[in-house]
Design a protein around this motif. Structure first.
Motif, PDB file in Angstrom:
ATOM      1  N   SER A 130       1.142  -1.224  -0.116  1.00  9.23           N
ATOM      2  CA  SER A 130       0.055   0.203  -0.302  1.00  9.23           C
ATOM      3  C   SER A 130       0.944   1.245  -0.186  1.00  9.23           C
ATOM      4  O   SER A 130       0.464   2.658  -0.593  1.00  9.23           O
ATOM      5  N   MET A 131       1.771   1.556   0.559  1.00  9.44           N
ATOM      6  CA  MET A 131       3.183   2.105   1.114  1.00  9.44           C
ATOM      7  C   MET A 131       3.382   2.925  -0.338  1.00  9.44           C
ATOM      8  O   MET A 131       3.880   4.057  -0.291  1.00  9.44           O
ATOM      9  N   LEU A 132       4.345   1.299  -1.059  1.00 12.85           N
ATOM     10  CA  LEU A 132       5.194   1.609  -1.681  1.00 12.85           C
ATOM     11  C   LEU A 132       4.933   1.199  -3.523  1.00 12.85           C
ATOM     12  O   LEU A 132       5.736   1.851  -4.179  1.00 12.85           O
ATOM     13  N   GLN A 133       4.215   0.189  -3.716  1.00 12.35           N
ATOM     14  CA  GLN A 133       3.918  -0.020  -5.027  1.00 12.35           C
ATOM     15  C   GLN A 133       3.357   0.891  -5.659  1.00 12.35           C
ATOM     16  O   GLN A 133       2.673   1.449  -5.495  1.00 12.35           O
ATOM     17  N   GLY A 134       4.832   1.236  -7.239  1.00 13.55           N
ATOM     18  CA  GLY A 134       4.125   2.228  -7.912  1.00 13.55           C
ATOM     19  C   GLY A 134       4.631   3.748  -7.408  1.00 13.55           C
ATOM     20  O   GLY A 134       4.244   4.652  -7.906  1.00 13.55           O
ATOM     21  N   ILE A 135       4.560   4.043  -6.349  1.00 11.12           N
ATOM     22  CA  ILE A 135       5.652   5.418  -6.001  1.00 11.12           C
ATOM     23  C   ILE A 135       6.715   5.448  -6.889  1.00 11.12           C
ATOM     24  O   ILE A 135       7.714   4.451  -7.046  1.00 11.12           O
ATOM     25  N   SER A 136       6.936   6.975  -7.128  1.00 14.07           N
ATOM     26  CA  SER A 136       8.391   7.357  -7.472  1.00 14.07           C
ATOM     27  C   SER A 136       9.893   6.986  -7.102  1.00 14.07           C
ATOM     28  O   SER A 136       9.599   7.049  -5.640  1.00 14.07           O
TER      29      SER A 136
ATOM     30  N   GLU B  64       1.040  11.200  -4.315  1.00 16.42           N
ATOM     31  CA  GLU B  64       1.906   9.663  -3.761  1.00 16.42           C
ATOM     32  C   GLU B  64       1.454   9.647  -3.058  1.00 16.42           C
ATOM     33  O   GLU B  64       1.125   8.263  -2.737  1.00 16.42           O
ATOM     34  N   ILE B  65       2.020   9.737  -2.083  1.00 14.15           N
ATOM     35  CA  ILE B  65       2.191   9.781  -0.293  1.00 14.15           C
ATOM     36  C   ILE B  65       0.542  10.034   0.475  1.00 14.15           C
ATOM     37  O   ILE B  65       0.300   9.122   0.727  1.00 14.15           O
ATOM     38  N   LEU B  66       0.532  11.419  -0.197  1.00 13.95           N
ATOM     39  CA  LEU B  66      -0.589  11.592   0.772  1.00 13.95           C
ATOM     40  C   LEU B  66      -1.967  10.308   0.059  1.00 13.95           C
ATOM     41  O   LEU B  66      -2.913  10.297   0.748  1.00 13.95           O
ATOM     42  N   GLU B  67      -1.885  10.295  -1.366  1.00 12.52           N
ATOM     43  CA  GLU B  67      -3.094   9.495  -1.721  1.00 12.52           C
ATOM     44  C   GLU B  67      -2.842   7.547  -1.066  1.00 12.52           C
ATOM     45  O   GLU B  67      -3.949   7.655  -0.958  1.00 12.52           O
ATOM     46  N   ARG B  68      -1.582   7.411  -0.926  1.00 11.81           N
ATOM     47  CA  ARG B  68      -1.746   6.281  -0.055  1.00 11.81           C
ATOM     48  C   ARG B  68      -2.093   6.014   1.115  1.00 11.81           C
ATOM     49  O   ARG B  68      -2.146   4.712   1.939  1.00 11.81           O
ATOM     50  N   THR B  69      -1.690   7.445   2.187  1.00  6.77           N
ATOM     51  CA  THR B  69      -2.316   6.741   3.800  1.00  6.77           C
ATOM     52  C   THR B  69      -3.181   6.475   4.233  1.00  6.77           C
ATOM     53  O   THR B  69      -2.818   4.998   5.418  1.00  6.77           O
ATOM     54  N   PRO B  70      -4.014   6.546   3.466  1.00  4.38           N
ATOM     55  CA  PRO B  70      -5.118   5.896   3.843  1.00  4.38           C
ATOM     56  C   PRO B  70      -5.790   4.192   4.183  1.00  4.38           C
ATOM     57  O   PRO B  70      -5.720   3.574   5.247  1.00  4.38           O
TER      58      PRO B  70
ATOM     59  N   HIS C 162       3.556  14.340   7.974  1.00  7.85           N
ATOM     60  CA  HIS C 162       2.933  14.848   9.151  1.00  7.85           C
ATOM     61  C   HIS C 162       2.492  13.063   8.940  1.00  7.85           C
ATOM     62  O   HIS C 162       2.493  12.377   9.656  1.00  7.85           O
ATOM     63  N   ASP C 163       2.288  12.829   7.729  1.00  5.96           N
ATOM     64  CA  ASP C 163       1.788  11.441   7.387  1.00  5.96           C
ATOM     65  C   ASP C 163       2.411  10.514   8.115  1.00  5.96           C
ATOM     66  O   ASP C 163       2.190   9.636   8.660  1.00  5.96           O
ATOM     67  N   LEU C 164       3.611  10.905   7.848  1.00  2.00           N
ATOM     68  CA  LEU C 164       4.672   9.584   8.166  1.00  2.00           C
ATOM     69  C   LEU C 164       4.982   9.036   9.128  1.00  2.00           C
ATOM     70  O   LEU C 164       5.533   8.533   9.761  1.00  2.00           O
ATOM     71  N   ASN C 165       5.453  10.937   9.788  1.00  2.74           N
ATOM     72  CA  ASN C 165       5.318  10.668  11.437  1.00  2.74           C
ATOM     73  C   ASN C 165       4.565  10.207  12.136  1.00  2.74           C
ATOM     74  O   ASN C 165       5.080   9.673  12.866  1.00  2.74           O
ATOM     75  N   HIS C 166       3.011  10.051  11.626  1.00  5.65           N
ATOM     76  CA  HIS C 166       2.256   9.653  12.856  1.00  5.65           C
ATOM     77  C   HIS C 166       2.113   7.893  12.171  1.00  5.65           C
ATOM     78  O   HIS C 166       1.645   7.356  12.993  1.00  5.65           O
TER      79      HIS C 166
END
Lengths: 178, 178
Positions: A25-31, B14-20, B146-150
């Protein structure tokens, strides 16, 4: 401190069985900008960390469980190679590593479940190269915390990419202080 | 240190949309033993952290972006309430909070995309209650970190449940030292 949990195999499996999907969920497909950079020096990139997790599935957790539960008298663990991933991951995409990790983890959880581990088994011991005698309960607890440790490390490695970009907010973001 | 990334809106998304989905993969359906305990004192449980993330979606990132990009002359941010979740989450299951967070995040990403933010917009500023002038680029970078922090904090809170159970391995597990 609040009362901490006692080791529980089913609750440990709740974490262990989720980790591959958390990483996907976190990593697949990210830059690759997020995943190919380390924190300087000999530190690891996200890509390196996934290779390390794969090597653990192959050589650490279940093989050491087997040593502890075997009938053999030699209970010495094989030392873990913290650098194996630099050779093993060569030429593989991150996506392929994530799938490999998921497959290995599923197989290892099946193997662990098939052992029908008892409370007595959890007290059995093996010999760690640095610590000496350790119990199966300690090994399996460590497997769980090791997953969480590396998920948190992945977050930190990625967060550090924006260390300068957050400006004054850096003081509120504990992940940038560690 | 390796060269860090410069802020990039698409790579931030890419990060923000993956967090949920990361949080759902990690937490949906696990025993409340993992999610209801904090690290002592006024610290937060996993449940509290998800409530905090929800409050941020409602009152922080996009509303502050709106202030920065608005035509109004008053650019002061509303101070963020770090304790709102204790009231707002009351009576809700963790599963429901996770779905609420996912829905709010999707809506906020849509809103952010619809603004067609330019390089010039990223240099626009608002007034933070503690820091004074901050740029949109800093705000959006902070949203990512902030996402990654939490996520990392959630890993740490859960890992601490097994702090005693890992025995001597505690010295190898950085997450248990912080």
């Amino acid at each position: 401190m609040p009362v901490a949990m006692k080791f529980d195999l089913e609750k440990s499996l709740e974490i262990l069985e989720r980790t591959p999907d958390v990483l996907i969920s976190m990593l697949q497909g990210i830059s690759s900008d997020w995943t190919s950079v380390n924190e300087g020096g000999e530190s690891w990139s996200v890509y390196d960390i996934i290779g390390h997790l794969i090597h653990g599935e192959k050589t650490d957790w279940v093989p050491r469980t087997d040593i502890i539960l075997s009938e053999e008298t030699d209970k010495n663990f094989t030392p873990f190679d913290r650098f194996a991933q630099f050779e093993d991951s060569r030429g593989k995409t991150l996506g392929r590593l994530l799938q490999e990790f998921k497959m290995l983890r599923e197989r290892n959880i099946e193997q662990l479940r098939s052992k029908n581990i008892t409370g007595e088994d959890l007290a059995q011991t093996g010999i760690h190269p640095a610590f000496g005698e350790v119990t199966l309960k300690q090994l399996l607890s460590t497997w769980v915390v090791h997953d969480l440790n590396h998920i948190a490390q992945i977050c930190r490695v990625m967060a550090n990419q924006y260390k300068e970009e957050v400006g004054p907010w850096t003081v509120y973001l504990k992940i940038l202080q560690s």
